[in-house]
Design a protein around this motif. Structure first.
Motif, PDB file in Angstrom:
ATOM      1  N   LEU A   1       0.765  -1.178  -0.045  1.00 18.99           N
ATOM      2  CA  LEU A   1      -0.021  -0.043   0.041  1.00 18.99           C
ATOM      3  C   LEU A   1       0.859   1.353  -0.076  1.00 18.99           C
ATOM      4  O   LEU A   1       0.627   2.358  -0.435  1.00 18.99           O
ATOM      5  CB  LEU A   1      -1.024   0.092   1.275  1.00 18.99           C
ATOM      6  N   ILE A   2       1.961   1.305   0.802  1.00 21.49           N
ATOM      7  CA  ILE A   2       2.647   2.254   0.584  1.00 21.49           C
ATOM      8  C   ILE A   2       3.320   2.687  -0.673  1.00 21.49           C
ATOM      9  O   ILE A   2       3.451   3.787  -1.152  1.00 21.49           O
ATOM     10  CB  ILE A   2       4.214   2.125   1.676  1.00 21.49           C
ATOM     11  N   THR A   3       3.575   1.786  -1.614  1.00 22.45           N
ATOM     12  CA  THR A   3       3.964   1.860  -2.859  1.00 22.45           C
ATOM     13  C   THR A   3       2.704   2.536  -3.803  1.00 22.45           C
ATOM     14  O   THR A   3       3.008   3.354  -4.712  1.00 22.45           O
ATOM     15  CB  THR A   3       4.365   0.491  -3.494  1.00 22.45           C
ATOM     16  N   ILE A   4       1.688   1.880  -3.509  1.00 21.56           N
ATOM     17  CA  ILE A   4       0.365   2.780  -4.004  1.00 21.56           C
ATOM     18  C   ILE A   4       0.424   4.148  -3.847  1.00 21.56           C
ATOM     19  O   ILE A   4       0.272   5.087  -4.738  1.00 21.56           O
ATOM     20  CB  ILE A   4      -0.787   1.981  -3.533  1.00 21.56           C
ATOM     21  N   CYS A   5       0.621   4.561  -2.445  1.00 25.16           N
ATOM     22  CA  CYS A   5       0.248   5.718  -2.057  1.00 25.16           C
ATOM     23  C   CYS A   5       1.487   6.948  -2.600  1.00 25.16           C
ATOM     24  O   CYS A   5       1.100   8.051  -2.736  1.00 25.16           O
ATOM     25  CB  CYS A   5       0.390   5.942  -0.394  1.00 25.16           C
ATOM     26  N   ARG A   6       2.678   6.287  -2.492  1.00 29.23           N
ATOM     27  CA  ARG A   6       3.721   7.119  -3.070  1.00 29.23           C
ATOM     28  C   ARG A   6       3.643   7.470  -4.836  1.00 29.23           C
ATOM     29  O   ARG A   6       3.896   8.379  -5.145  1.00 29.23           O
ATOM     30  CB  ARG A   6       5.172   6.407  -3.131  1.00 29.23           C
ATOM     31  N   GLY A   7       2.940   6.491  -5.422  1.00 27.16           N
ATOM     32  CA  GLY A   7       2.822   6.585  -6.871  1.00 27.16           C
ATOM     33  C   GLY A   7       1.349   7.364  -7.387  1.00 27.16           C
ATOM     34  O   GLY A   7       1.413   7.933  -8.281  1.00 27.16           O
ATOM     35  N   CYS A   8       0.502   7.036  -6.541  1.00 25.56           N
ATOM     36  CA  CYS A   8      -0.795   7.456  -6.937  1.00 25.56           C
ATOM     37  C   CYS A   8      -1.351   8.901  -6.338  1.00 25.56           C
ATOM     38  O   CYS A   8      -2.121   8.842  -5.498  1.00 25.56           O
ATOM     39  CB  CYS A   8      -1.580   6.222  -6.830  1.00 25.56           C
TER      40      CYS A   8
END
Length: 419
Positions: A277-284
């Motif tokens: 989820l952290i990957t999602i938040c950083r990109g989206c």
């Protein structure tokens, strides 16, 4: 789909019955009458078709039937109705919704596809008689199809996705929720030939694994919405692959991965963790709605990242979330002015302290607190002093009284309360 005239419609139309020489027909050119008819709904067009011979021709002209929604008539729609409509509308028809029309099957839709080759939007949601044969027909005759809804058409298999990829390369939105026979092979066949996909709804496709997301990430650079609810075999690895693959060069790499993603539903994807989820938040950075309900491995670590930009959050059944996580969320730059909805049902570690952390979130419109047993009425009341218009959904179990003198105990049911 030709309803009988109600009594209330009989009188004003009576003056025109069987009279093609009526004043309105003499004064207005047919082109103008046809234009007027184009603004009428299905029922009104059918009623007008019964007024006179000339109005019948005008009302049933294919140009008036470019957009048809038969949901209100779903119980009465059979295959022959769809066939008749397709013959009447022909190449004019652009949008058709047969949502909930259980009587429509493959044969009628083959006739439809043959006659309506300019169809762009087709909803077959809940048409349970539909099989791969229908998708073969659409592939063969409907190359302009952009939006297709096959939700709950449980006989659909990978063969349908392969057919659509071969004949409908312009697909932008596809809903195959609850088509649980679909696997990664079907997804691979679909995305390789439909690079313009912007919305893919895979809710309840329980056989999908991370490899399916690898194919999506590799071939869907335009993806905006993705629903993976109840896809319990998806893990962090699959999500990270999606993020790395779905980027848009034209936006000059705004965000590291998926700058256009606005909605993501990962409900009950139990193997998802904070890392993914952290990957999602950083990109989206345009993410507007995130549902991780039932993702039991989610912890407070993710909430600081979510507080940066996402206004609608569902954290229900995330049992590791604590007051400290809500504090991080509430202190984020997004929370004060943008946080609109937060769902915390069945988060047992949440207490009134969390409500204190949210009281500065001025845009907060709704909070869900069902079965948060450490939340009290007093805590909700204090929140309301700061956010008087907020909708709070919660329930409380009344205290069971001590046994009576006779030894019997009165039983109380839990009561659901909209506060």
């Amino acid at each position: 789909v030709t309803p009988k005239l109600d009594k209330k419609f009989t009188y004003p139309l009576k003056m025109f019955s069987n009279n093609d020489e009526a004043v309105i027909n003499k004064k207005l050119p047919k082109e103008l009458l046809l234009r007027i008819f184009s603004f009428l709904d299905v029922v009104t067009l059918c009623r007008c078709a019964q007024v006179s011979r000339s109005w019948n021709v005008l009302a049933l002209d294919g140009s008036n039937w470019q957009r048809i929604d038969l949901f209100d008539f779903q119980r009465d729609i059979e295959g022959r109705v769809v066939e008749n409509i397709s013959k009447r509308c022909g190449g004019f028809l652009r949008k058709l919704s047969l949502r909930g029309c259980l009587g429509v099957g493959d044969s009628a839709l083959r006739t439809f596809a043959q006659n309506c080759r300019n169809i762009e939007l087709l909803s077959l949601n809940g048409c349970t008689k539909i099989t791969d044969s229908t998708c073969n027909s659409l592939s063969k005759f409907c190359p302009k199809l952009k939006h297709l809804d096959l939700a709950s058409c449980t006989s659909i298999t990978n063969l349908s996705l392969k057919a659509l990829s071969e004949g409908c390369p312009l697909l932008e939105q596809l809903n195959i929720s609850w088509c649980d026979q679909v696997t990664k092979d079907g997804i691979q066949a679909l995305v390789r030939c439909c690079p313009g996909l912007k919305g893919l709804f895979l809710k309840g496709c329980t056989q999908l694994e991370d490899e399916a997301l690898q194919h999506i990430g590799a071939h869907c650079p335009e993806l905006v919405s993705l629903n993976l609810q109840t896809c319990s075999q998806i893990t962090d690895e699959g999500l990270i692959t999606i993020c790395r693959g779905c980027h848009r060069e034209a936006l000059q790499h705004i965000g590291a991965h998926c700058p256009e993603l606005v909605s993501l539903n990962l409900q009950t994807c139990s193997q998802i963790t904070d890392e993914g989820l952290i990957t999602i938040c950083r990109g989206c950075h345009r993410l507007q709605s995130l549902c991780v309900s039932g993702c039991a491995n989610i912890t407070d670590a993710i909430l600081n990242a979510l507080g940066q930009n996402c206004p609608r959050l569902s954290l229900s059944h995330c049992e590791l979330i604590t007051d400290d996580g809500i504090r991080q969320l509430g202190s984020g730059p997004c929370a004060h002015d943008r946080l609109e909805v937060i769902e915390l049902d069945n988060c047992p570690l949440i207490t009134d302290a969390s409500l204190e952390h949210l009281k500065t979130c001025h845009s907060l419109d709704r909070i869900e607190l069902y079965d948060c047993q450490q939340i009290t009425r007093a805590g909700i009341k204090r929140l309301r002093t700061h956010l008087p218009n907020i909708k709070v959904h919660a329930y409380f179990a009344p205290v069971t009284p001590p046994p009576s003198v006779g030894g019997s105990r009165q039983r109380f049911c839990r009561c659901c309360i909209l506060l």
